[in-house]
Design a protein around this motif. Structure first.
Motif, PDB file in Angstrom:
ATOM      1  N   SER A 373       0.687  -1.219   0.101  1.00  0.00           N
ATOM      2  CA  SER A 373       0.107   0.000  -0.153  1.00  0.00           C
ATOM      3  C   SER A 373       0.738   1.180   0.052  1.00  0.00           C
ATOM      4  O   SER A 373       0.117   2.316  -0.052  1.00  0.00           O
ATOM      5  N   ASP A 374       2.220   1.071  -0.186  1.00  0.00           N
ATOM      6  CA  ASP A 374       3.240   2.041   0.103  1.00  0.00           C
ATOM      7  C   ASP A 374       3.589   2.534  -1.114  1.00  0.00           C
ATOM      8  O   ASP A 374       4.881   1.933  -1.369  1.00  0.00           O
ATOM      9  N   VAL A 375       3.085   2.970  -2.096  1.00  0.00           N
ATOM     10  CA  VAL A 375       3.630   3.229  -3.567  1.00  0.00           C
ATOM     11  C   VAL A 375       4.006   5.072  -3.401  1.00  0.00           C
ATOM     12  O   VAL A 375       3.394   5.931  -3.141  1.00  0.00           O
ATOM     13  N   ASP A 376       5.245   5.038  -4.229  1.00  0.00           N
ATOM     14  CA  ASP A 376       5.688   6.234  -4.632  1.00  0.00           C
ATOM     15  C   ASP A 376       5.099   6.724  -5.762  1.00  0.00           C
ATOM     16  O   ASP A 376       5.553   6.282  -6.882  1.00  0.00           O
ATOM     17  N   GLN A 377       4.399   7.814  -5.574  1.00  0.00           N
ATOM     18  CA  GLN A 377       3.451   8.204  -6.753  1.00  0.00           C
ATOM     19  C   GLN A 377       4.342   8.898  -7.762  1.00  0.00           C
ATOM     20  O   GLN A 377       4.089   8.443  -8.951  1.00  0.00           O
ATOM     21  N   GLU A 378       5.385   9.413  -7.671  1.00  0.00           N
ATOM     22  CA  GLU A 378       6.273  10.162  -8.454  1.00  0.00           C
ATOM     23  C   GLU A 378       6.919   9.028  -9.219  1.00  0.00           C
ATOM     24  O   GLU A 378       6.927   9.039 -10.564  1.00  0.00           O
ATOM     25  N   PHE A 379       7.344   7.975  -8.674  1.00  0.00           N
ATOM     26  CA  PHE A 379       8.009   6.942  -9.102  1.00  0.00           C
ATOM     27  C   PHE A 379       7.155   5.979 -10.267  1.00  0.00           C
ATOM     28  O   PHE A 379       7.613   5.813 -11.289  1.00  0.00           O
TER      29      PHE A 379
END
Length: 515
Positions: A373-379
């Motif tokens: 659930s911990d996604v780096d949105q920019e990445f």
């Protein structure tokens, strides 16, 4: 290499650099400026664990001076100082007079050793996004969950595409039928997905669960790989312990094709061919027909040619064939092993004869590399931008679940940009089928003075794509070759030069050659 191996030492020409071998070494290419060594028949084991998965590889090296090396069998090679040393089972011949280009070397090798087939994978693999269930439902896809996954994509204004049902949709490995407990009516599911505009691929491996009914049948028929003791080989792979289909046996290959053809009759469109890594086969195995691990990997890929919807992560040779080749699973990281590896490794794939390339699942396919659930949105956005102008693009994590509206809009814009370039991508796919030339190419392929630029690529010969791969970057440097180039932001740049170009979150920097 065995004791009969011969060593051939080649003097490097001034400024000569080389590509080839394994796609997984793409971030270290071109070779020649620094020490490097590789054995194409081996994959390293670390601390007693499984080695890293195989990726695409070929017994080919091509140089920026127009020279090339090819062997029918895997070889070892090393660069040290001003010399290239090749260790093979015979003396190696270097082809070319050294007065050519990287493109000259590649085309000469392609024509002679892996001529193009004239065919591409299914065009929908290019024209539609690919959606893989892996990250959203690892090891537990169900009929209800797969349909909900497809609906979630459509609800987020994502276009329908090629939907891949990943591990584990079958009751056992080797029992290639839908598990009735999870898929009570697979034919109806396939009918609904097709009605929504999706094509459907299912995942498989050349493994068979021990003690299953299929295992007992295949063992009795002599279709399982035998170890050095003559017993059925049981191998550890990333999901545990399984027997291995003897891919050297024509009857075993016919058996698996029969299972796949039955799935096609049910309504499945194609297959994700996983496994068949080099470490799955041992030098002292007793296959039906004498074969190396590389040969076994090649036999697995040869099955895929019969199915226009296909995908491979591991492959030996098979250059010029209509096979979709995806990069190995990547961690969700900003470093050279994650997002920084995508462009170099796709370029490396093309330079060993695999033009129909796909970066890994957007956001990274290593299921345990980050919290679910911990996604780096920019990445995630930057990853999608690289994929958008690659030959193929594949989602797994559902963008609408992990992105806020700003980042989701950036992904949608990347999809729109891809849509505008689809005529170019399809033209280049057909060109690759005729000529073998990569769809995306190193800058040096057309501009020899740019032989070390590998963080940008050419889409064909007249479009530079320079995606942003640095975290929180507001700009990036782009190497512009000679000529006049029109940027997507409206600027005209005259090369050769190096420019600094802005990288807002919704931009894919690209430059079209004028004239």
């Amino acid at each position: 290499m065995n004791n009969t191996a011969q060593y051939t030492t080649i003097d490097l020409l001034p400024n000569e650099l080389w590509w080839g071998g394994r796609a997984a070494d793409g971030r270290l290419m071109p070779f020649g400026a620094q020490p490097f060594s590789c054995d194409l028949a081996a994959w390293k084991h670390v601390d007693g664990q499984l080695p890293e998965a195989s990726n695409q590889s070929a017994p080919l090296l091509v140089s920026t001076c127009g020279r090339h090396i090819w062997c029918d069998k895997p070889f070892a090679f090393s660069f040290e100082g001003k010399h290239l040393t090749v260790q093979a089972n015979h003396a190696v011949t270097v082809h070319g007079d050294g007065d050519g280009t990287l493109r000259d070397a590649f085309l000469a090798a392609s024509e002679r050793y892996f001529p193009p087939s004239g065919a591409t994978p299914a065009k929908a693999m290019f024209t539609k996004p690919q959606y893989n269930t892996w990250i959203e439902m690892p090891y537990r896809p169900t009929q209800q969950a797969v349909l909900a996954y497809a609906d979630a994509m459509l609800a987020a204004d994502m276009p329908p595409g090629v939907l891949m049902i990943d591990d584990k949709w079958s009751p056992d490995y080797g029992t290639w039928t839908f598990d009735p407990a999870a898929f009570p009516n697979p034919q109806e599911m396939l009918r609904q997905l097709h009605g929504k505009g999706f094509d459907v691929i299912v995942w498989l491996v050349p493994f068979v669960s021990p003690d299953s009914a299929v295992f007992r049948e295949l063992e009795a028929r002599g279709l399982m790989l035998r170890d050095r003791h003559g017993r059925t080989a049981i191998r550890r792979w990333w999901n545990g312990l399984s027997a291995v289909l003897d891919l050297s046996n024509p009857e075993a290959r016919q058996w698996i094709r029969g299972r796949l053809d039955a799935l096609c009759e049910l309504g499945v469109d194609g297959f994700k061919f996983d496994g068949a890594d080099l470490y799955d086969f041992h030098d002292d195995d007793l296959p039906f027909t004498p074969m190396t691990a590389n040969d076994m990997c090649e036999q697995w890929a040869a099955i895929g040619v019969h199915y226009p919807f296909n995908e491979f992560r591991a492959c030996w040779k098979m250059g010029g064939q209509p096979l979709a080749q995806r990069l190995q699973d990547k961690p969700a990281s900003w470093d050279e092993h994650g997002i920084g590896s995508l462009v170099p490794e796709m370029l490396a794939q093309g330079m060993i004869g695999q033009p129909f390339v796909c970066p890994d699942m957007i956001g990274g396919g290593e299921v345990n590399s980050a919290k679910h659930s911990d996604v780096d949105q920019e990445f995630f956005v930057r990853y999608a931008q690289i994929a958008a102008l690659s030959p193929m693009m594949q989602f797994s994590t559902a963008p609408s679940r992990v992105l806020d509206e700003r980042h989701l809009d950036a992904v949608r814009k990347a999809l729109a940009i891809r849509e505008s370039y689809l005529p170019t991508i399809l033209h280049l796919a057909d060109h690759a089928a005729r000529t073998g030339e990569p769809i995306i190419r190193p800058m040096a392929y057309h501009f020899p003075d740019m032989d070390t630029v590998t963080d940008q690529f050419l889409l064909g010969d007249d479009t530079i794509v320079a995606p942003c791969t640095q975290r929180h970057a507001v700009s990036r440097q782009v190497s512009i070759p000679k000529g006049r180039w029109r940027s997507d932001d409206g600027r005209t740049i005259t090369g050769p030069t190096i420019i600094d170009t802005p990288c807002p979150i919704d931009r894919i920097p690209r430059f079209a050659r004028e004239g």
